[in-house]
Write an enzyme that holds these catalytic residues in place. Structure first.
Site, PDB file in Angstrom:
ATOM      1  N   HIS A  31      50.537  -9.228   0.997  1.00 12.63           N
ATOM      2  CA  HIS A  31      51.097  -7.892   1.190  1.00 12.63           C
ATOM      3  C   HIS A  31      50.190  -6.829   0.553  1.00 12.63           C
ATOM      4  O   HIS A  31      49.983  -6.839  -0.666  1.00 12.63           O
ATOM      5  CB  HIS A  31      52.487  -7.889   0.534  1.00 12.63           C
ATOM      6  CG  HIS A  31      53.218  -6.610   0.656  1.00 12.63           C
ATOM      7  ND1 HIS A  31      53.762  -5.962  -0.428  1.00 12.63           N
ATOM      8  CD2 HIS A  31      53.544  -5.847   1.739  1.00 12.63           C
ATOM      9  CE1 HIS A  31      54.387  -4.867  -0.036  1.00 12.63           C
ATOM     10  NE2 HIS A  31      54.272  -4.766   1.283  1.00 12.63           N
ATOM     11  N   ARG A  32      49.655  -5.948   1.358  1.00 11.11           N
ATOM     12  CA  ARG A  32      48.669  -4.929   0.925  1.00 11.11           C
ATOM     13  C   ARG A  32      47.470  -5.611   0.238  1.00 11.11           C
ATOM     14  O   ARG A  32      46.912  -5.102  -0.729  1.00 11.11           O
ATOM     15  CB  ARG A  32      49.291  -3.890  -0.015  1.00 11.11           C
ATOM     16  CG  ARG A  32      50.560  -3.257   0.528  1.00 11.11           C
ATOM     17  CD  ARG A  32      51.143  -2.190  -0.387  1.00 11.11           C
ATOM     18  NE  ARG A  32      52.557  -1.986  -0.140  1.00 11.11           N
ATOM     19  CZ  ARG A  32      53.388  -1.302  -0.899  1.00 11.11           C
ATOM     20  NH1 ARG A  32      52.925  -0.689  -1.975  1.00 11.11           N
ATOM     21  NH2 ARG A  32      54.674  -1.187  -0.600  1.00 11.11           N
TER      22      ARG A  32
ATOM     23  N   GLU B 154      48.374  -8.245   5.225  1.00  7.65           N
ATOM     24  CA  GLU B 154      49.056  -7.045   5.703  1.00  7.65           C
ATOM     25  C   GLU B 154      48.416  -5.835   5.044  1.00  7.65           C
ATOM     26  O   GLU B 154      48.039  -5.893   3.866  1.00  7.65           O
ATOM     27  CB  GLU B 154      50.545  -7.115   5.319  1.00  7.65           C
ATOM     28  CG  GLU B 154      51.407  -6.018   5.940  1.00  7.65           C
ATOM     29  CD  GLU B 154      51.690  -4.835   5.050  1.00  7.65           C
ATOM     30  OE1 GLU B 154      52.396  -3.921   5.490  1.00  7.65           O
ATOM     31  OE2 GLU B 154      51.190  -4.791   3.892  1.00  7.65           O
TER      32      GLU B 154
ATOM     33  N   ASP C  85      48.325  -1.142   5.341  1.00  8.82           N
ATOM     34  CA  ASP C  85      49.004   0.054   5.867  1.00  8.82           C
ATOM     35  C   ASP C  85      47.956   1.058   6.321  1.00  8.82           C
ATOM     36  O   ASP C  85      47.007   1.331   5.586  1.00  8.82           O
ATOM     37  CB  ASP C  85      49.856   0.687   4.766  1.00  8.82           C
ATOM     38  CG  ASP C  85      50.825  -0.309   4.169  1.00  8.82           C
ATOM     39  OD1 ASP C  85      51.782  -0.682   4.847  1.00  8.82           O
ATOM     40  OD2 ASP C  85      50.593  -0.738   3.011  1.00  8.82           O
TER      41      ASP C  85
ATOM     42  N   HIS D 136      49.093   3.010   1.397  1.00 10.70           N
ATOM     43  CA  HIS D 136      50.532   2.853   1.664  1.00 10.70           C
ATOM     44  C   HIS D 136      51.299   4.175   1.618  1.00 10.70           C
ATOM     45  O   HIS D 136      52.038   4.511   2.534  1.00 10.70           O
ATOM     46  CB  HIS D 136      51.146   1.873   0.662  1.00 10.70           C
ATOM     47  CG  HIS D 136      52.622   1.726   0.826  1.00 10.70           C
ATOM     48  ND1 HIS D 136      53.547   2.523   0.167  1.00 10.70           N
ATOM     49  CD2 HIS D 136      53.347   0.901   1.618  1.00 10.70           C
ATOM     50  CE1 HIS D 136      54.760   2.179   0.534  1.00 10.70           C
ATOM     51  NE2 HIS D 136      54.680   1.200   1.413  1.00 10.70           N
TER      52      HIS D 136
ATOM     53  N   GLU E 258      50.046  -2.446   9.630  1.00 13.13           N
ATOM     54  CA  GLU E 258      51.264  -1.624   9.684  1.00 13.13           C
ATOM     55  C   GLU E 258      50.885  -0.172   9.903  1.00 13.13           C
ATOM     56  O   GLU E 258      50.116   0.407   9.131  1.00 13.13           O
ATOM     57  CB  GLU E 258      52.086  -1.751   8.402  1.00 13.13           C
ATOM     58  CG  GLU E 258      53.317  -0.860   8.510  1.00 13.13           C
ATOM     59  CD  GLU E 258      54.200  -0.793   7.280  1.00 13.13           C
ATOM     60  OE1 GLU E 258      54.077  -1.627   6.367  1.00 13.13           O
ATOM     61  OE2 GLU E 258      55.034   0.131   7.251  1.00 13.13           O
TER      62      GLU E 258
ATOM     63  N   LYS F  39      51.835   3.440   9.504  1.00 13.18           N
ATOM     64  CA  LYS F  39      52.772   4.179   8.648  1.00 13.18           C
ATOM     65  C   LYS F  39      53.168   5.481   9.326  1.00 13.18           C
ATOM     66  O   LYS F  39      52.759   6.571   8.922  1.00 13.18           O
ATOM     67  CB  LYS F  39      52.102   4.474   7.300  1.00 13.18           C
ATOM     68  CG  LYS F  39      52.211   3.329   6.339  1.00 13.18           C
ATOM     69  CD  LYS F  39      53.471   3.438   5.493  1.00 13.18           C
ATOM     70  CE  LYS F  39      53.754   2.154   4.744  1.00 13.18           C
ATOM     71  NZ  LYS F  39      55.002   1.522   5.076  1.00 13.18           N
TER      72      LYS F  39
ATOM     73  N   ASP G  70      53.305 -10.437  -2.621  1.00 19.50           N
ATOM     74  CA  ASP G  70      52.273  -9.804  -3.456  1.00 19.50           C
ATOM     75  C   ASP G  70      51.437 -10.859  -4.175  1.00 19.50           C
ATOM     76  O   ASP G  70      50.419 -10.535  -4.779  1.00 19.50           O
ATOM     77  CB  ASP G  70      52.939  -8.908  -4.517  1.00 19.50           C
ATOM     78  CG  ASP G  70      53.724  -7.753  -3.908  1.00 19.50           C
ATOM     79  OD1 ASP G  70      53.437  -7.379  -2.762  1.00 19.50           O
ATOM     80  OD2 ASP G  70      54.632  -7.226  -4.595  1.00 19.50           O
TER      81      ASP G  70
HETATM   82  O1  G3P Z   1      55.292  -5.169   6.499  1.00 24.64           O
HETATM   83  C1  G3P Z   1      56.108  -5.405   5.414  1.00 24.64           C
HETATM   84  C2  G3P Z   1      56.022  -4.296   4.406  1.00 24.64           C
HETATM   85  O2  G3P Z   1      54.686  -3.956   4.214  1.00 24.64           O
HETATM   86  C3  G3P Z   1      56.796  -3.090   4.794  1.00 24.64           C
HETATM   87  O3  G3P Z   1      57.030  -2.276   3.735  1.00 24.64           O
HETATM   88  O4  G3P Z   1      56.685  -0.308   2.371  1.00 24.64           O
HETATM   89  O5  G3P Z   1      55.442  -2.385   1.829  1.00 24.64           O
HETATM   90  O6  G3P Z   1      54.822  -1.074   3.812  1.00 24.64           O
HETATM   91  P1  G3P Z   1      55.939  -1.472   2.906  1.00 24.64           P
HETATM   92 MG    MG Z   2      53.276  -2.299   4.721  1.00 23.41          MG
END
Ligand code: G3P
Ligand code: MG
Length: 245
Positions: A7-8, A34, A36, A49, A111, A113, A230
């Protein structure tokens, strides 16, 4: 086998959405990454993000009001730890180049945004860039905003699309927008309440953000397609431990 998406990047161990976080995610063997994406004032795809740079850099300001050159003047690493003080907000192209250079062959989850700002043209820019670069890794797109998913489908019907969902509404599972997509990315809180309804749901399910071992184990046992974490290294260890038992 349930896949593990960083995640990120490896957000728990490195500053989120930076090249070091993506390099670490690949180093530990994440199946997916993943990130953003937003648009700068001069229309470049940038990886960050929040809609402002306040939390994750030493500067202040709104992403969409700043050019790439301005955004990259700031340090995007030392808020996390001084050893990352040379990190900058990467452009999306810089991330693609890095992943190609280090031989990533998993899934890149982009993703968009667009839940606070619409960023006109962002879908077209992304899809055209991916079509031009033809990365060796798989690409999937996700967004909280179903209109973005609709636009992606109009630009290229072949795009793989996920709707990111929060809340605990059962009715959302019957939304017309679900016809547009092949996967749903529910918050883990929602997923854990809804797992019985979701278990046979005919879409790929990839909960986020799954950091506790007990939550990881639930995802593995429910055999979801993937989850976002994470801590990809810990998730891989947890998956290996389960496989050994
Ligand atoms: O894609 C899952 C997650 O990344 C969505 O929430 O706020 O971390 O971008 P956020
Ligand atoms: Mg995200």
């Amino acid at each position: 086998m349930t896949k593990i998406f960083a995640h990120r990047g490896s957000k728990g161990t490195h500053p989120e959405n930076t090249l070091s976080a993506f390099r670490e995610a690949v180093r530990v063997g994440s199946d997916g990454i993943e990130l953003d994406v937003q648009l700068s004032k001069d229309g470049q795809l940038v990886v960050i993000h929040d809609e402002t740079i306040n939390r994750t850099t030493d500067g202040t300001g709104t992403v969409g009001d700043m050019t790439v050159k301005e955004l990259q003047e700031y340090d995007a690493g030392s808020w996390f730890s001084m050893e990352y003080a040379t990190e900058k907000i990467p452009t999306f192209t810089e991330v693609l180049d890095l992943l190609t250079e280090i031989g990533f062959t998993g899934t890149l989850n982009i993703e968009l945004k667009t839940d606070q700002y619409d960023y006109p043209g962002i879908e077209q820019k992304l899809v055209k860039l991916i079509q031009k670069q033809q990365p060796v890794f798989e690409v999937i797109y996700s967004s909280f905003n179903p209109l973005t998913l609709e636009r992606l489908g109009e630009i290229d019907p072949q795009t793989k699309k996920a709707w990111i969902m929060v809340g605990d509404k059962f009715t959302i599972l019957f939304s017309k927008y679900l016809l547009l997509i092949d996967s749903i990315h529910p918050s883990f809180t929602w997923f854990s309440k809804m797992e019985k309804e979701l278990i046979d749901y005919p879409k790929y399910i990839r909960p986020w953000t799954v950091n506790e071992e007990s939550a990881m184990i639930l995802c593995f046992k429910r055999n979801v397609d993937a989850f976002h974490t994470d801590y990809p290294a810990q998730a891989i260890q947890c998956r290996n431990k389960l496989a050994d038992n």
